[in-house]
Enzyme design. Structure first.
Site: not given
Length: 143
Positions: A10-11, A18, A23, A75, A78, A99, A101, A108
């Protein structure tokens, strides 16, 4: 030739627009173009993105037993921190999953410090911007 699928959650369709402070300002299309150029002739890279948890699970099920697929760079966005269902899907399939990111999730918000999927992935790459995807590809290519 290695075959690798990048799955974004998502996103991540908003990369380049964004939160560029977190990012970056590059979009995923330019990242994919650079990766495909870098690995031309040695790695075939396909791509899937969804904002929907079930669609990501369906894609993992669809490709997870493909004996010609060398790995998945995931990735999960969330969903990394919330989705036992995606973790279960990764655990159920045969294809290796790395995985990734873009940001360093450990620098964060505290909720981002815990990954529901790390334990069922071959490894984790975080915090190297869009270069995290390249590092994930390198990890799979080395398997």
């Amino acid at each position: 030739m290695k075959r690798i699928l990048i799955i974004n959650g998502p996103n991540l369709n908003l990369l380049g627009r964004r939160e560029p402070g977190i990012y970056g300002s590059a979009d995923m299309e330019s990242c994919l173009a650079a990766l495909r150029l870098r690995y031309q002739g040695s790695v075939e890279i396909s791509y899937f993105q969804s904002n929907h948890e079930g669609a990501i699970i369906d894609k993992l099920h669809e490709v997870g037993f493909d004996t010609e697929l060398d790995g998945i760079v995931l990735n999960a966005g969330a969903y990394t921190h919330t989705s036992l269902a995606i973790a279960d899907a990764i655990a159920a399939i045969k294809v290796a999953v790395v995985e990734v990111h873009i940001s360093n999730v450990h620098s964060r918000e505290e909720i981002r410090h815990r990954s529901m999927i790390s334990g069922v992935c071959k490894g984790v790459v975080a915090g190297f911007g869009l270069d995290s995807y390249r590092l994930g590809i390198e990890a799979i290519a080395a398997l």
